[in-house]
Every structure is written in structure tokens, then in C-alpha cells.
Design a protein around this motif. Structure first.
Motif, PDB file in Angstrom:
ATOM      1  N   TYR A 388      -8.982  -8.772   2.556  1.00  0.00           N
ATOM      2  CA  TYR A 388      -8.398  -9.706   2.395  1.00  0.00           C
ATOM      3  C   TYR A 388      -6.820  -8.631   2.845  1.00  0.00           C
ATOM      4  CZ  TYR A 388     -11.399 -13.640   3.528  1.00  0.00           C
ATOM      5  OH  TYR A 388     -12.684 -14.341   3.653  1.00  0.00           O
ATOM      6  N   VAL A 389      -7.158  -7.690   2.421  1.00  0.00           N
ATOM      7  CA  VAL A 389      -6.046  -6.343   1.362  1.00  0.00           C
ATOM      8  C   VAL A 389      -5.134  -6.203   3.004  1.00  0.00           C
ATOM      9  CG1 VAL A 389      -5.438  -4.301   1.033  1.00  0.00           C
ATOM     10  CG2 VAL A 389      -7.084  -6.332  -0.312  1.00  0.00           C
ATOM     11  N   LYS A 390      -4.359  -6.691   2.979  1.00  0.00           N
ATOM     12  CA  LYS A 390      -3.461  -6.080   4.478  1.00  0.00           C
ATOM     13  C   LYS A 390      -1.895  -5.466   3.559  1.00  0.00           C
ATOM     14  CE  LYS A 390       0.157 -10.476   3.925  1.00  0.00           C
ATOM     15  NZ  LYS A 390       0.312 -11.540   5.246  1.00  0.00           N
ATOM     16  N   GLY A 391      -1.864  -5.478   2.168  1.00  0.00           N
ATOM     17  CA  GLY A 391      -0.999  -4.469   2.357  1.00  0.00           C
ATOM     18  C   GLY A 391      -0.982  -4.520   0.003  1.00  0.00           C
ATOM     19  N   SER A 392      -0.242  -2.991  -0.539  1.00  0.00           N
ATOM     20  CA  SER A 392      -0.192  -3.393  -0.995  1.00  0.00           C
ATOM     21  C   SER A 392       1.259  -2.772  -2.257  1.00  0.00           C
ATOM     22  CB  SER A 392      -0.906  -2.347  -1.287  1.00  0.00           C
ATOM     23  OG  SER A 392      -1.706  -1.086  -1.481  1.00  0.00           O
ATOM     24  N   LEU A 393       1.615  -2.360  -3.650  1.00  0.00           N
ATOM     25  CA  LEU A 393       2.273  -1.960  -4.121  1.00  0.00           C
ATOM     26  C   LEU A 393       1.945  -1.553  -4.718  1.00  0.00           C
ATOM     27  CD1 LEU A 393       5.073  -4.760  -4.322  1.00  0.00           C
ATOM     28  CD2 LEU A 393       5.465  -2.881  -2.635  1.00  0.00           C
ATOM     29  N   VAL A 394       2.248  -0.077  -5.677  1.00  0.00           N
ATOM     30  CA  VAL A 394       1.515   1.135  -6.219  1.00  0.00           C
ATOM     31  C   VAL A 394       2.848   0.984  -7.362  1.00  0.00           C
ATOM     32  CG1 VAL A 394       0.770   2.702  -7.318  1.00  0.00           C
ATOM     33  CG2 VAL A 394      -0.091   1.712  -5.630  1.00  0.00           C
ATOM     34  N   ASN A 395       3.460   0.651  -8.550  1.00  0.00           N
ATOM     35  CA  ASN A 395       4.216   0.742  -9.403  1.00  0.00           C
ATOM     36  C   ASN A 395       5.316   0.425  -8.569  1.00  0.00           C
ATOM     37  OD1 ASN A 395       3.097   2.853 -11.184  1.00  0.00           O
ATOM     38  ND2 ASN A 395       2.806   4.112  -9.851  1.00  0.00           N
ATOM     39  N   ASN A 396       5.555  -1.047  -7.951  1.00  0.00           N
ATOM     40  CA  ASN A 396       7.075  -1.285  -7.330  1.00  0.00           C
ATOM     41  C   ASN A 396       6.992  -0.824  -5.899  1.00  0.00           C
ATOM     42  OD1 ASN A 396       7.335  -3.855  -9.253  1.00  0.00           O
ATOM     43  ND2 ASN A 396       7.810  -2.538 -10.513  1.00  0.00           N
ATOM     44  N   LYS A 397       6.089   0.537  -5.178  1.00  0.00           N
ATOM     45  CA  LYS A 397       6.476   0.944  -4.134  1.00  0.00           C
ATOM     46  C   LYS A 397       5.672   0.741  -2.658  1.00  0.00           C
ATOM     47  CE  LYS A 397       9.039   4.862  -6.350  1.00  0.00           C
ATOM     48  NZ  LYS A 397       9.390   6.126  -6.134  1.00  0.00           N
ATOM     49  N   ASN A 398       6.057  -0.123  -2.041  1.00  0.00           N
ATOM     50  CA  ASN A 398       4.561   0.233  -1.094  1.00  0.00           C
ATOM     51  C   ASN A 398       4.234   1.575  -0.508  1.00  0.00           C
ATOM     52  OD1 ASN A 398       4.690  -2.931   0.483  1.00  0.00           O
ATOM     53  ND2 ASN A 398       7.167  -1.703   0.706  1.00  0.00           N
ATOM     54  N   VAL A 399       2.697   1.287  -0.617  1.00  0.00           N
ATOM     55  CA  VAL A 399       1.085   2.379  -0.045  1.00  0.00           C
ATOM     56  C   VAL A 399       0.387   2.059   0.842  1.00  0.00           C
ATOM     57  CG1 VAL A 399       2.153   3.438  -2.101  1.00  0.00           C
ATOM     58  CG2 VAL A 399       0.763   1.905  -2.010  1.00  0.00           C
ATOM     59  N   GLY A 400       0.039   2.495   1.153  1.00  0.00           N
ATOM     60  CA  GLY A 400      -1.249   2.484   2.152  1.00  0.00           C
ATOM     61  C   GLY A 400      -2.255   2.165   1.556  1.00  0.00           C
ATOM     62  N   LYS A 401      -3.706   2.152   2.040  1.00  0.00           N
ATOM     63  CA  LYS A 401      -4.637   1.200   2.018  1.00  0.00           C
ATOM     64  C   LYS A 401      -5.407   2.255   1.126  1.00  0.00           C
ATOM     65  CE  LYS A 401      -5.796  -2.560   5.224  1.00  0.00           C
ATOM     66  NZ  LYS A 401      -5.962  -2.942   6.499  1.00  0.00           N
ATOM     67  N   ASP A 402      -5.160   3.927   2.175  1.00  0.00           N
ATOM     68  CA  ASP A 402      -6.145   4.908   1.351  1.00  0.00           C
ATOM     69  C   ASP A 402      -4.915   5.473   0.082  1.00  0.00           C
ATOM     70  OD1 ASP A 402      -3.206   6.013   2.794  1.00  0.00           O
ATOM     71  OD2 ASP A 402      -5.001   7.358   4.269  1.00  0.00           O
ATOM     72  N   SER A 403      -3.831   5.501  -0.145  1.00  0.00           N
ATOM     73  CA  SER A 403      -3.314   6.097  -0.859  1.00  0.00           C
ATOM     74  C   SER A 403      -4.079   6.011  -2.396  1.00  0.00           C
ATOM     75  CB  SER A 403      -2.002   5.074  -1.640  1.00  0.00           C
ATOM     76  OG  SER A 403      -0.896   5.666  -2.854  1.00  0.00           O
ATOM     77  N   VAL A 404      -3.652   7.803  -3.152  1.00  0.00           N
ATOM     78  CA  VAL A 404      -4.936   7.371  -4.231  1.00  0.00           C
ATOM     79  C   VAL A 404      -4.120   7.146  -6.056  1.00  0.00           C
ATOM     80  CG1 VAL A 404      -5.528   9.396  -5.452  1.00  0.00           C
ATOM     81  CG2 VAL A 404      -6.263   9.577  -3.316  1.00  0.00           C
ATOM     82  N   LEU A 405      -5.139   6.969  -6.607  1.00  0.00           N
ATOM     83  CA  LEU A 405      -4.278   6.174  -7.177  1.00  0.00           C
ATOM     84  C   LEU A 405      -4.106   6.855  -8.607  1.00  0.00           C
ATOM     85  CD1 LEU A 405      -5.942   2.345  -7.295  1.00  0.00           C
ATOM     86  CD2 LEU A 405      -3.900   2.895  -6.372  1.00  0.00           C
ATOM     87  N   LYS A 406      -3.512   6.775  -9.640  1.00  0.00           N
ATOM     88  CA  LYS A 406      -2.998   7.678 -10.666  1.00  0.00           C
ATOM     89  C   LYS A 406      -4.049   6.669 -12.277  1.00  0.00           C
ATOM     90  CE  LYS A 406       0.315   9.355 -10.243  1.00  0.00           C
ATOM     91  NZ  LYS A 406       1.218   8.699  -8.912  1.00  0.00           N
ATOM     92  N   ASP A 407      -4.123   6.976 -12.993  1.00  0.00           N
ATOM     93  CA  ASP A 407      -3.712   6.925 -14.317  1.00  0.00           C
ATOM     94  C   ASP A 407      -3.215   6.249 -15.026  1.00  0.00           C
ATOM     95  OD1 ASP A 407      -5.890   6.160 -16.867  1.00  0.00           O
ATOM     96  OD2 ASP A 407      -4.343   7.304 -17.520  1.00  0.00           O
ATOM     97  N   GLY A 408      -3.083   4.794 -15.184  1.00  0.00           N
ATOM     98  CA  GLY A 408      -2.058   4.152 -15.802  1.00  0.00           C
ATOM     99  C   GLY A 408      -0.984   3.762 -14.609  1.00  0.00           C
ATOM    100  N   ASP A 409      -1.824   3.156 -13.093  1.00  0.00           N
ATOM    101  CA  ASP A 409      -1.070   2.918 -12.029  1.00  0.00           C
ATOM    102  C   ASP A 409      -1.191   1.578 -12.078  1.00  0.00           C
ATOM    103  OD1 ASP A 409       0.004   4.756 -11.009  1.00  0.00           O
ATOM    104  OD2 ASP A 409      -1.281   4.746  -9.382  1.00  0.00           O
ATOM    105  N   GLU A 410       0.402   0.589 -11.654  1.00  0.00           N
ATOM    106  CA  GLU A 410       0.162  -0.833 -11.437  1.00  0.00           C
ATOM    107  C   GLU A 410      -0.116  -1.183  -9.853  1.00  0.00           C
ATOM    108  OE1 GLU A 410       3.501  -2.434 -13.888  1.00  0.00           O
ATOM    109  OE2 GLU A 410       2.933  -1.522 -15.392  1.00  0.00           O
ATOM    110  N   LEU A 411      -1.044  -1.296  -9.966  1.00  0.00           N
ATOM    111  CA  LEU A 411      -1.627  -1.705  -8.342  1.00  0.00           C
ATOM    112  C   LEU A 411      -1.461  -3.787  -8.393  1.00  0.00           C
ATOM    113  CD1 LEU A 411      -2.061  -1.530  -5.289  1.00  0.00           C
ATOM    114  CD2 LEU A 411      -4.685  -1.663  -6.632  1.00  0.00           C
ATOM    115  N   GLU A 412      -0.671  -4.151  -6.567  1.00  0.00           N
ATOM    116  CA  GLU A 412      -0.664  -5.178  -6.416  1.00  0.00           C
ATOM    117  C   GLU A 412      -0.784  -5.337  -5.371  1.00  0.00           C
ATOM    118  OE1 GLU A 412       2.683  -8.415  -6.110  1.00  0.00           O
ATOM    119  OE2 GLU A 412       3.018  -7.299  -7.054  1.00  0.00           O
ATOM    120  N   LEU A 413      -1.877  -6.180  -4.964  1.00  0.00           N
ATOM    121  CA  LEU A 413      -2.528  -6.405  -3.652  1.00  0.00           C
ATOM    122  C   LEU A 413      -1.743  -7.702  -2.979  1.00  0.00           C
ATOM    123  CD1 LEU A 413      -5.971  -5.552  -4.599  1.00  0.00           C
ATOM    124  CD2 LEU A 413      -4.782  -3.800  -3.838  1.00  0.00           C
TER     125      LEU A 413
END
Length: 451
Positions: A388-413
Motif C-alpha cells: 500500500y506504500v505510495k510515498g515516503s519521507l526520510v528525515n522530513n524529505k520526500n524520497v522514492g521507494k528505491d531510496s537507500v536508507l542510512k543508519d539513524g534515518d527516520e522514515l515516514e510511510l
């Protein structure tokens, strides 16, 4: 203690302590600060080039642990490599933080282009002969591989570029993706529970391996029990092209190592490609991580001919290192330099989750590794929330589904009320088996809808 209140302010103040080369000491401390190491270790890194009587006491309070770490660091460097190796080995059994401080010091020197060529070459030499083997000994395998490759690029730049170009020309990364895709599908279809890790051999590993290389591409499959090992072995062999089988489960190595190694040469992307698959149980894998052989570390360092492997220090280290793994210092190191795992905080539908994921995990890896049933989101059944994921924020910035995460990131789906179609191109981006399985399910869901 330094860095506890205002890191940036302390950095500026620290420049006054050093007549020259302030950046090196500041950056070494910063490496540990970014790894969330404890204040004593960060502070010791900050001051490891300063004599204590030169430190203005009104600005800095230095406690006993920091003094001990800095003292050991400053007493350490000797002209003879074998003395330095032995010194590190002894200190690991006393306090692993001392070794980590020295390792970060050398890593910063070899990585910093502003360091003089002479000092970079000296640091590269130390890493290859001393620090990389000892990092392996401590179980810091990802760290060891990274610093070894960085040092090799400085020490042998021509060979590094030659091998790097060879790896790229052979398309090993793309071939590895293909092998993983086929293996995961077959293992899942067989109903096996497994974790899969993989790697393409680094330029440094290729250069220093003297014998014929059959494992430019390597895959490791960890399963629950021996029955699953046998099933996984049959599946791998069914790919065709078995060259050699090394059964270290039936024929355990003297140091206790157990694993089944299958050397393969199969058709991958239209070319004959050699690769190795290792299969073992989780219990066997845990024992390997906990009992690295010190003699092997000496062998890798090139010092095995200079040092008697029966020396008392090695016997003592063999006994003490396993004990020290239970200490707070070991837990700090495992947390601070655990390169193969990242920690991500995930928010979705008002719920929060703390996930440990493999390095290079993407947004969809995180989504498909969440629990299936999430409070307040029961209406999204029958499918997993990853669909059901249609978008995401990483550290309050819009990113794509294929965006690579880093240690300590805050992800909002952000999720929709209906399942979202995910591109099959994402199969090459995700790294976890749950995400691979989820993307295949996603394709099936939308294939059925189109019928």
C-alpha cells in the motif's frame, strides 16, 4: 566531557590546542561521534595528539578512563611491525576501545586527501598489515574489508584501478543480482526459511589472494537446521555447473569452522561465470562469528613467520577475547561499527517501529519488513502493508521507494487505501528476502486484477 553539550562549539575551541594538523584529530573524533560511541572514547580521540599538561583544565575536564585511553594510544606506535601487532593484540584483551581509537586514527589518515602522501602510505601499510587482520579477528568483517580496500587504493593505485576496471567489465554486480534472484525464488518455492547475504570480491581481496580465484562472486545461505542445509544444497546443485564441493560440516576444520562450500560455474547473462555458494546453519554461523582464529589473523598480517604462534600472548588472547565479547566495551564496538546493519525508525498509521536492516536497504525493504498486522490499519488486509506504500519521507524529505536508507534515518510511510503497483525494476534495488518476496506478490496481485 567533550562533545556532550555542543559538538560544533567544541570543534572550534579544539583548534587552539593544536599547532598543526588539527583537522586530523577533529575528524578522528568526528568518526566516532557519528558512530554514537560513548563520550570517553570520543574525547580520547579528540585529545590523542595532545600532552595532558598542554590542555587548559578550565575548559576541559578529563576523567580517568580518557587518560588511560590516550596514554595507551600515545605509548603504542613502535618502529617494528611485530611489536605493534603484539601491542594491539594485548590491548584488545585489556580494553577493545583502545584498538578502535587507533583504527579510526589510521582510517582518517588514509582517507583524508589533505594528509601528506608519506603519512597516507604509512597508514595504508599499517592497515594492511595490522589493523585489517585484527578487525577481522574482532569480528568486524565489514569494517575490515572497507579499510583494507581503502588502504590498497592508496598503496597500489595502479593495481587498484586495473582490478576495479576488470570487475566492472565482467559485470559481476549484475551477475550477482541474477544469481540471487534465481536462488531466492528456488529456496522460497521449496518452503525454506533462510537469510541470504552476498558480495563481489573487492580489488584488495583479489590482489592479495595468491591462489586461483573461484569466488569473485560469493553467496552465503544461512538456514535453520541440517535438513535445510541438505535441501538448499540440492537446489544450488540443480542450477548446474558444479565444479567442486568442500564439505567442512562433515570434515570440520581444526579451528571448529563448519560450512558447505559449493564452487559453481554456470551460465549467467550469457557468459560462463564462476561463483561460490556457502551453506550452513545459524548455529554454525554464530560459532564462526564468535571464534575467529588468532593464528589466522597473524597469517593475514604477514607476520606469521616473524612471531611464534605459541607465544604466551596469543594463548592469553585466545582465552580472553571470547570473555571480553560479553563486556560493555565489546557491545559498544559492535554497536558503533556494525557496518552490515543499520537502524531505522519507521512511522506509519500512527504506529512507530524500530527496525534493524541490512546495509543498502531501501524504503520498500523497510516497508516489507514491518509486521503484517499494524494497529489502526486492519482495513488494509488482506495484503501486507508494503503493497500500500505510495510515498515516503526520510528525515522530513520526500524520497522514492528505491531510496537507500542510512543508519539513524527516520522514515515516514504514506499508504493508500488500495494496493499500489510497484515497478519490477525495484527487484534489483531491494536487498531483503521479505522485500523480494513482497515485490513478486505485488506482481501477482496486479496480474490477477488484469485478467
Amino acid at each position: 566531557m567533550v562533545f556532550e553539550v555542543d559538538y560544533k562549539k567544541q570543534i572550534e575551541q579544539a583548534r587552539d590546542l593544536y599547532k598543526s594538523n588539527a583537522e586530523h584529530y577533529i575528524n578522528t573524533a568526528k568518526l566516532l561521534y557519528e558512530k554514537k560511541a560513548d563520550p570517553a572514547l570520543i574525547t580520547a580521540a579528540f585529545f590523542h595528539g595532545v600532552k595532558f599538561y598542554d590542555i587548559p583544565q578550565q575548559n576541559y575536564k578529563i576523567d580517568g578512563e580518557v587518560r588511560e585511553l590516550v596514554h595507551h594510544f600515545q605509548q603504542h606506535f613502535k618502529s617494528q611491525e611485530r611489536v605493534e601487532f603484539k601491542s594491539n593484540l594485548e590491548d584488545i584483551t585489556l580494553n577493545p576501545k583502545i584498538f578502535l581509537l587507533r583504527l579510526m586514527d589510521q582510517k582518517e589518515r588514509v582517507s583524508n586527501p589533505s594528509t601528506s602522501e608519506k603519512k597516507r602510505l604509512e597508514a595504508a601499510d599499517r592497515i594492511l598489515k595490522i589493523y585489517a587482520p585484527l578487525a577481522e579477528l574482532m569480528g568486524l568483517h565489514e569494517m575490515a574489508s572497507e579499510i583494507k580496500n581503502t588502504a590498497f587504493a592508496v598503496k597500489q593505485p595502479v593495481e587498484y584501478e586495473r582490478i576495479k576496471n576488470f570487475i566492472e567489465k565482467q559485470n559481476f554486480e549484475e551477475k550477482l543480482d541474477e544469481i540471487k534472484k534465481v536462488l531466492v525464488e528456488k529456496l522460497e518455492n521449496a518452503g525454506l526459511k533462510f537469510t541470504l547475504s552476498s558480495r563481489v570480491k573487492s580489488p584488495a581481496s583479489i590482489f592479495y589472494k595468491k591462489r586461483k580465484i573461484n569466488d569473485y562472486i560469493g553467496v552465503r545461505v544461512i538456514v535453520d537446521d541440517m535438513e535445510s542445509v541438505e535441501k538448499a544444497s540440492v537446489i544450488v546443485k540443480s542450477l548446474g555447473g558444479l565444479v567442486e564441493e568442500k564439505d567442512y560440516i562433515k570434515n570440520k576444520k581444526p579451528n571448529g569452522y563448519q560450512s558447505l562450500h559449493l564452487i559453481m560455474e554456470g551460465e549467467v547473462r550469457g557468459e560462463k561465470t564462476p561463483f561460490e555458494v556457502q551453506i550452513r546453519t545459524k548455529e554454525m554461523d554464530d560459532k564462526i562469528q564468535q571464534s575467529e582464529d588468532i593464528k589466522h589473523a597473524f597469517y593475514k598480517s604477514g607476520l606469521n613467520k616473524q612471531l611464534d604462534p605459541k607465544m604466551e600472548v596469543i594463548k592469553k588472547a585466545n582465552q580472553l577475547i571470547d570473555q571480553k565479547r560479553e563486556s560493555e566495551a565489546w557491545r559498544l564496538i559492535e554497536k558503533a561499527v556494525r557496518y552490515d546493519l543499520i537502524n531505522v525508525k519507521v512511522k506509519v498509521g500512527g504506529a512507530e517501529f524500530d527496525l534493524n536492516l541490512p546495509k543498502n536497504s531501501t524504503v520498500l525493504d523497510a516497508a516489507f519488513n514491518l509486521p503484517k498486522n499494524i494497529p489502526k490499519m486492519e482495513s488494509l488486509n488482506p495484503f501486507h502493508i508494503g503493497h500500500y506504500v505510495k510515498g515516503s519521507l526520510v528525515n522530513n524529505k520526500n524520497v522514492g521507494k528505491d531510496s537507500v536508507l542510512k543508519d539513524g534515518d527516520e522514515l515516514e510511510l504514506r499508504v493508500g487505501r488500495k494496493a499500489q503497483k510497484h515497478s519490477l525494476d525495484l527487484l534489483r534495488k531491494v536487498v531483503t528476502s521479505n522485500a523480494l518476496k513482497g515485490l513478486k506478490e505485488n506482481e501477482e496481485i496486479f496480474s490477477k486484477k488484469q485478467r
